[in-house]
Write an enzyme that holds these catalytic residues in place. Structure first.
Site, mmCIF file in Angstrom:
data_model
loop_
_atom_site.group_PDB
_atom_site.id
_atom_site.type_symbol
_atom_site.label_atom_id
_atom_site.label_comp_id
_atom_site.label_asym_id
_atom_site.label_seq_id
_atom_site.Cartn_x
_atom_site.Cartn_y
_atom_site.Cartn_z
ATOM 1 N N CYS A 109 5.584 -7.533 7.859
ATOM 2 C CA CYS A 109 6.558 -7.029 8.828
ATOM 3 C C CYS A 109 6.749 -8.086 9.898
ATOM 4 C CB CYS A 109 6.017 -5.734 9.453
ATOM 5 S SG CYS A 109 7.136 -4.971 10.640
ATOM 6 N N CYS B 120 -1.656 2.035 7.855
ATOM 7 C CA CYS B 120 -0.825 1.038 7.194
ATOM 8 C C CYS B 120 -1.291 -0.392 7.406
ATOM 9 C CB CYS B 120 0.635 1.196 7.614
ATOM 10 S SG CYS B 120 0.880 1.096 9.372
ATOM 11 N N GLU C 152 0.806 -1.214 0.000
ATOM 12 C CA GLU C 152 0.000 0.000 0.000
ATOM 13 C C GLU C 152 0.841 1.266 0.000
ATOM 14 O OE1 GLU C 152 -2.709 -0.299 3.460
ATOM 15 O OE2 GLU C 152 -2.375 -2.436 3.134
ATOM 16 N N CYS D 33 3.175 8.255 1.611
ATOM 17 C CA CYS D 33 3.581 7.333 2.671
ATOM 18 C C CYS D 33 3.831 5.985 2.022
ATOM 19 C CB CYS D 33 2.463 7.244 3.713
ATOM 20 S SG CYS D 33 2.770 6.007 4.995
ATOM 21 N N GLU E 229 9.326 -2.531 8.271
ATOM 22 C CA GLU E 229 10.289 -1.862 9.141
ATOM 23 C C GLU E 229 11.504 -1.485 8.274
ATOM 24 O OE1 GLU E 229 10.794 -0.492 12.136
ATOM 25 O OE2 GLU E 229 12.817 -0.202 11.396
ATOM 26 N N CYS F 199 -0.784 -2.917 15.416
ATOM 27 C CA CYS F 199 -0.565 -2.628 13.995
ATOM 28 C C CYS F 199 -1.116 -3.724 13.090
ATOM 29 C CB CYS F 199 0.942 -2.459 13.755
ATOM 30 S SG CYS F 199 1.355 -2.093 12.048
ATOM 31 N N CYS G 19 4.223 -5.420 16.359
ATOM 32 C CA CYS G 19 3.581 -4.446 17.254
ATOM 33 C C CYS G 19 2.106 -4.827 17.441
ATOM 34 C CB CYS G 19 3.694 -3.030 16.699
ATOM 35 S SG CYS G 19 5.392 -2.447 16.585
ATOM 36 N N SER H 66 9.169 5.284 16.599
ATOM 37 C CA SER H 66 7.857 4.900 17.119
ATOM 38 C C SER H 66 8.045 4.481 18.562
ATOM 39 C CB SER H 66 7.284 3.753 16.290
ATOM 40 O OG SER H 66 7.154 4.168 14.955
ATOM 41 N N LEU H 67 7.855 5.423 19.461
ATOM 42 C CA LEU H 67 8.129 5.154 20.870
ATOM 43 C C LEU H 67 6.911 4.487 21.520
ATOM 44 C CD1 LEU H 67 10.334 5.519 23.033
ATOM 45 C CD2 LEU H 67 9.240 7.667 23.657
ATOM 46 N N HIS H 68 5.804 5.142 21.494
ATOM 47 C CA HIS H 68 4.501 4.619 21.953
ATOM 48 C C HIS H 68 4.422 4.275 23.438
ATOM 49 C CE1 HIS H 68 3.432 4.790 17.821
ATOM 50 N NE2 HIS H 68 3.982 3.669 17.445
HETATM 51 N N1 SAH Z 1 7.994 -0.024 11.130
HETATM 52 C C1 SAH Z 1 8.094 1.389 11.190
HETATM 53 C C2 SAH Z 1 7.294 2.141 10.138
HETATM 54 C C3 SAH Z 1 5.920 1.661 9.786
HETATM 55 S S1 SAH Z 1 4.572 1.997 10.863
HETATM 56 C C4 SAH Z 1 7.743 1.884 12.570
HETATM 57 O O1 SAH Z 1 7.373 1.094 13.418
HETATM 58 O O2 SAH Z 1 7.906 3.070 12.824
HETATM 59 C C5 SAH Z 1 4.305 3.734 10.825
HETATM 60 C C6 SAH Z 1 3.751 4.280 12.116
HETATM 61 O O3 SAH Z 1 2.378 3.915 12.313
HETATM 62 C C7 SAH Z 1 4.494 3.779 13.335
HETATM 63 O O4 SAH Z 1 4.693 4.839 14.223
HETATM 64 C C8 SAH Z 1 3.517 2.773 13.904
HETATM 65 O O5 SAH Z 1 3.768 2.487 15.240
HETATM 66 C C9 SAH Z 1 2.197 3.462 13.634
HETATM 67 N N2 SAH Z 1 1.005 2.603 13.734
HETATM 68 C C10 SAH Z 1 0.872 1.304 13.431
HETATM 69 N N3 SAH Z 1 -0.390 0.889 13.676
HETATM 70 C C11 SAH Z 1 -1.068 1.951 14.124
HETATM 71 C C12 SAH Z 1 -2.413 2.160 14.539
HETATM 72 N N4 SAH Z 1 -3.312 1.173 14.548
HETATM 73 N N5 SAH Z 1 -2.768 3.402 14.919
HETATM 74 C C13 SAH Z 1 -1.866 4.413 14.920
HETATM 75 N N6 SAH Z 1 -0.592 4.282 14.552
HETATM 76 C C14 SAH Z 1 -0.181 3.062 14.160
#
Ligand code: SAH
Length: 342
Positions: free
Chosen positions: A110, A331, A90, A103, A158, A117, A114, A212-214
């Protein structure tokens, strides 16, 4: 056969020189590739015998549009492309006042897992070639007619797990004779593969590193991001600090607000401390609901309180605007839908 779209102009030139071809041929061919041709036969200013010879030496693949959805709300476009082996990825095109951002995905699937995701359900299938990532940008621009000025590597995959191909893609998209997109207009997002941070800093690119800290603590982060296990937030922050010191480029922390998981006062205070330690900018993302996942976005009240704590601590915070809500524009969602149908 060599994939010519993954080759830099100087690499094509070196190959052509070895074949005894004049220098300008490489330039001509590269220009045609940037125009999105699908075969050498379309290169009308190249003599036919040479076209046939090149056809035998090199491959040119053009991705097919499997689906294109345009948001009725904000014009966001979501493409699902078919790759040469039948896999699909995508790409999303978003329009902002300052220009159009694309994007892009860097892998098919992947392996990082996570918990919130969609891209990671089903694991990693394969890495994308430099040309395939480039095609996402090129064909998004050609198909939509929207000039692309910014790129975020925030689609499926990733990027640091596909390091060499992503670096090559960056060089290709940055080519003055190519799409000529400046590094300062590119963001690379990672879940924190810290082993590659120093390698990335070594490349001395002017791109923005998004982490992507979260979650600012190991207990929460390891629960939602397996990539944290065995690495840890302290190590991640140390790697960010080294990156910032070496490149002078401010890092951005992505933080998806998940109800009851990472949105408490405790998390906000610790996040503020973490961000300040490395002068990072914090980008809060309202969580996108993914059908297969149990997580919910934080309430507006919790988000407001969270933002206030960060701002009062002097942290630079932005909240990502939600775009393309009606076109599955987060994504992995579209590819996932297609997989389910199969
Ligand atoms: N693998 C990389 C890049 C792809 S994801 C990474 O982890 O950064 C791009 C961003 O979208 C990341 O910050 C990821 O954590 C976030 N993301 C994934 N699923 C999500 C969701 N359901 N809601 C909001 N952000 C999300």
């Amino acid at each position: 056969m060599k994939n010519i779209k993954s080759m830099l102009p100087e690499e094509i030139a070196a190959d052509f020189e070895a074949m005894g071809l004049p220098k300008y041929r490489a330039k001509q061919v590269f220009k045609w590739l940037v125009r999105g041709v699908g075969s050498f036969d379309e290169m009308s200013d190249i003599p036919k015998p040479l076209r046939e010879k090149l056809e035998e030496e090199y491959s040119i693949y053009k991705p097919k549009v499997l689906s294109k959805q345009v948001s009725q709300i904000d014009g966001t476009i979501k493409y699902l492309w078919e790759l040469c082996d039948g896999n699909a990825v995508e790409t999303v095109v978003m329009s902002y006042k300052h220009g159009n951002t694309v994007c892009v995905s860097s892998q098919v699937g992947c392996r990082q897992g996570c918990a919130f995701c969609a891209s990671t359900i089903g694991g990693l299938v394969r890495c994308l070639e430099p040309s395939e990532i480039l095609d996402e940008v090129l064909f998004s621009e050609l198909d939509s007619g929207k000039h692309i000025s910014n790129i975020v590597l925030m689609g499926i995959g990733e990027p640091l797990d596909n390091f060499d191909n992503v670096m090559k893609f960056l060089k290709l998209v940055n080519c003055p004779d190519g799409m000529n997109i400046g590094m300062r207009h590119i963001s690379l997002s990672t879940c924190g593969i810290i082993e590659r941070f120093d390698d990335l800093a070594e490349q001395n690119l002017q791109l923005t590193l998004s982490v992507s800290l979260h979650a600012p603590d190991d207990e929460t982060r390891s629960k939602i991001m397996p990539a944290n296990r065995g690495r840890g937030v302290d190590e991640l922050i140390a790697a960010c600090k080294r990156y910032y010191d070496k490149t002078g480029r401010r890092i951005s922390f992505e933080y998806a607000m998940i109800d009851g998981v990472n949105d408490t006062e405790y998390h906000a205070r610790l996040l503020a401390k973490r961000a300040k330690a490395v002068c990072a900018h914090v980008n809060l993302i309202p969580l996108n609901h993914v059908e297969e996942r149990q997580f919910k976005p934080s309430t507006d009240g919790h988000m407001k309180a969270f933002i206030k704590i960060l701002e009062d601590s002097g942290v630079n915070v932005t909240v990502r605007r939600k775009l393309g809500g009606d076109v599955d524009a987060s994504c992995g969602q579209l590819r996932r839908k297609m997989q389910k149908k199969k």
